[in-house]
Each structure stands twice: as C-alpha cells, then as structure tokens.
Enzyme design. Structure first.
Site, PDB file in Angstrom:
ATOM      1  N   GLU A  34      -6.760   5.044   7.655  1.00 40.63           N
ATOM      2  CA  GLU A  34      -6.473   6.441   7.304  1.00 40.63           C
ATOM      3  C   GLU A  34      -7.680   7.072   6.605  1.00 40.63           C
ATOM      4  OE1 GLU A  34      -2.748   5.636   5.330  1.00 40.63           O
ATOM      5  OE2 GLU A  34      -1.903   5.109   7.282  1.00 40.63           O
ATOM      6  N   GLU A  65      -5.725  -4.612  10.532  1.00 40.78           N
ATOM      7  CA  GLU A  65      -4.663  -3.632  10.730  1.00 40.78           C
ATOM      8  C   GLU A  65      -4.897  -2.838  12.017  1.00 40.78           C
ATOM      9  OE1 GLU A  65      -2.538  -2.578   6.848  1.00 40.78           O
ATOM     10  OE2 GLU A  65      -4.249  -1.250   7.010  1.00 40.78           O
ATOM     11  N   ASN A  68       0.876  -1.177   0.000  1.00 45.48           N
ATOM     12  CA  ASN A  68       0.000   0.000   0.000  1.00 45.48           C
ATOM     13  C   ASN A  68       0.913   1.227   0.000  1.00 45.48           C
ATOM     14  OD1 ASN A  68      -1.861   2.008   0.455  1.00 45.48           O
ATOM     15  ND2 ASN A  68      -2.307   1.422   2.569  1.00 45.48           N
ATOM     16  N   SER A  84       3.260  -2.194  10.212  1.00 48.81           N
ATOM     17  CA  SER A  84       4.705  -2.319  10.402  1.00 48.81           C
ATOM     18  C   SER A  84       5.257  -3.708  10.046  1.00 48.81           C
ATOM     19  CB  SER A  84       5.110  -1.919  11.829  1.00 48.81           C
ATOM     20  OG  SER A  84       4.743  -0.567  12.075  1.00 48.81           O
ATOM     21  N   HIS A 141      -9.622   1.437   4.884  1.00 48.82           N
ATOM     22  CA  HIS A 141      -8.330   1.648   5.547  1.00 48.82           C
ATOM     23  C   HIS A 141      -8.510   2.675   6.668  1.00 48.82           C
ATOM     24  CE1 HIS A 141      -4.188   2.777   6.307  1.00 48.82           C
ATOM     25  NE2 HIS A 141      -3.839   1.631   5.740  1.00 48.82           N
ATOM     26  N   LYS A 199       0.118   4.333  -0.325  1.00 49.60           N
ATOM     27  CA  LYS A 199      -0.460   5.550   0.264  1.00 49.60           C
ATOM     28  C   LYS A 199      -0.143   6.754  -0.631  1.00 49.60           C
ATOM     29  CE  LYS A 199      -0.032   3.267   4.675  1.00 49.60           C
ATOM     30  NZ  LYS A 199       0.005   3.359   6.117  1.00 49.60           N
ATOM     31  N   GLY A 244       2.488   2.246  10.585  1.00 48.44           N
ATOM     32  CA  GLY A 244       3.483   3.301  10.403  1.00 48.44           C
ATOM     33  C   GLY A 244       4.226   3.676  11.670  1.00 48.44           C
TER      34      GLY A 244
HETATM   35  P1  PGA Z   1       2.778   0.242   7.515  1.00 52.98           P
HETATM   36  O1  PGA Z   1       1.316   0.511   6.895  1.00 52.98           O
HETATM   37  O2  PGA Z   1       3.251  -1.080   6.969  1.00 52.98           O
HETATM   38  O3  PGA Z   1       3.618   1.400   7.051  1.00 52.98           O
HETATM   39  O4  PGA Z   1       2.605   0.201   9.001  1.00 52.98           O
HETATM   40  C1  PGA Z   1       0.402  -0.529   6.731  1.00 52.98           C
HETATM   41  C2  PGA Z   1      -0.888  -0.024   6.144  1.00 52.98           C
HETATM   42  O5  PGA Z   1      -1.340   1.066   6.524  1.00 52.98           O
HETATM   43  O6  PGA Z   1      -1.503  -0.667   5.281  1.00 52.98           O
END
Ligand code: PGA
Length: 256
Positions: free
Chosen positions: A104, A174, A9, A220, A102, A11, A180
């Site tokens: 976000e 998630e 992903n 992560s 997601h 982003k 992140g």
């Molecule tokens: P990350 O993000 O691997 O940077 O923690 C995962 C995601 O938001 O899909």
C-alpha cells in the site's frame, strides 16, 4: 529453531479509544499457548502511546509480551518534512519495530526502491527491528514474473545490509492480489515463494543467514487458514491485516 510470529497490521483503523478498548479486551487472551509464537501490532502513529501503555501493563502481569510497531516513518533525522515522523521520535515513544515496503505504501504513496532502501538503512542504523514486505501483483503473477519481482524488491532493499544487520530484518511475502481480498494464496503457492526467498537470502548471504531469517506470509490470513500456512516449512508466521482488528486474531496466535 525459528519462532512463529503473528504480526498484526492495523493500517488506517482504530481511534485511540478503540485501540484502548481492543487491548483491554484482547490482552488477557493474547499470550500464545505454545509459548513459541511472538505477537506484534503495527498501529497508526496516534495509537502508539496508548497501545504501548496497555501492552506494558499486560507484560508486568506476565500475560503477554507484545511488541508495538510503527506502520511508517521517514528516513531523515529531522527538518522540513511536513507530515512525517522520524525514527528518533518513534524510539522516544518506545517503538523499536517498523514496517517497510508494504504494497500500500509502494502503490498508493508511490514509495520506490530508492526510498525503501534508504528507509531500511536508516532503521538499521538506529537499531530498529524491521518487517520488510515484498510481493507481486496479479498481472505479474500471471506473466510468471513473481520471482523476478521478489528478487528485485529484496535485492534492492538489502543492498547495503550486512549479514550481521540482517538479523534485525524479518521478511513478509505479501502477494498484492491476496491483500484484503479474501483470496488467500494456497499453502503451496505461499510456501513456494517463501522457499524461493530463503534461497535468495542464501545466495545474497549464506546458508546460516537463510536458516535464521524469519519469513512471514501475508494476504487474507484468517482463523481458518493460519494453522496450515504457519505449518509450512518455510513460513514462520503471518502479517495479518483485517483479522488483526478483531478477536479472530487470538485464534491466529493460538491456531487451535
Ligand atoms: P489482509 O492484509 O490480512 O487484510 O489481507 C494483510 C496486509 O496488508 O498486511
């Protein structure tokens, strides 16, 4: 036997030029060695055409069979929705895979249960493959609300989805506190929730549906932790943010 899935992903990262050079460098190494890991990248809208062009070139060389997905879309077919992209536009661009729910999108862009449910229904109606995200915040985890949140997010999103349509849906667990942050859920924490999700699918549908559905862990994931996470009985792969932007992703695909 469920396949393993390594989904990136991106982003809001990578210009068109950066996307092109990423695939030029990475594609020769992105074919999974075990042949049992499928790879996809959710990329920004503007990177979709170049990403598809690069990936198609690679598959004709039998190097890779990589899907390109969209990070977002709006559920209406067309009209006065400034700034939005429809499923027909995505399909026309060669996309058959979308990301929905997601954290976000839920937190920053205020996507609520109703909108997410409409997006799932619209994507199913247009025959897209969906990666549907769910996950709790740190506060919810500390208050023992994890399973309640997962249950309500998924029950709402899947409200009008039949068992047959469920075949087009991959679930990604998630935990928001792990996204992140560099703070990965332990293998046991991730497994516990993914096992719970599989039980929920059995409750909402049946055993066959719960055995078949792919459930990913995200938050992560990196080259060090991917192997153990992907080996947990109820985890069928990962949704990978930061580490999918660089060559570390090759190690996640191959887990050697
Ligand atoms: P990350 O993000 O691997 O940077 O923690 C995962 C995601 O938001 O899909």
């Amino acid at each position: 036997m469920r396949k393993k899935l390594a989904f990136g992903n991106w982003k809001m990262n990578k210009t068109i030029k950066e996307a092109a050079s990423f695939f030029d460098v990475m594609l020769p190494n992105l074919k999974s060695k075990d042949g049992n890991t499928e790879v996809a990248f959710f990329v920004p809208f503007i990177d979709i055409p170049i990403s598809i062009e690069k990936v198609k070139g690679a598959s004709s060389n039998a190097n890779a069979n990589i899907m390109i997905g969209a990070e977002n879309f709006y559920y209406e077919e067309k009209g006065a929705f400034t700034g939005e992209i429809s499923l027909d536009m995505l399909k026309d661009a060669g996309v058959n895979l979308v990301l929905i729910g997601h954290s976000e999108r839920r937190q920053i862009f205020k996507e609520d249960y109703d909108l997410i449910q409409k997006k799932v229904e619209a994507a199913i109606a247009k025959d897209f493959l969906i990666t549907l995200c769910c996950g709790e915040s740190l506060e919810e985890r500390e208050n023992n609300k994890t399973f309640d949140i997962i249950d309500s997010e998924l029950t709402s999103a899947l409200k009008n989805i039949t068992k047959d349509n469920l075949k087009k849906i991959i679930i990604a667990y998630e935990p928001i506190w792990a996204i992140g942050t560099g703070k990965t859920a332990t293998n046991e924490e991730a497994e516990e929730v993914c096992a719970h999700i599989r039980k929920l699918i059995e409750k909402l549908y049946d055993k066959e549906a719960s055995d078949e559905i792919h459930i990913l862990y995200g938050g992560s994931v990196n080259a060090q932790n991917a192997k153990e996470l992907f080996n947990m009985p109820n985890i069928d792969g990962g949704l990978v943010g930061g580490a999918s932007l660089k060559d570390e992703f090759i190690k996640i695909v191959n887990r050697d």
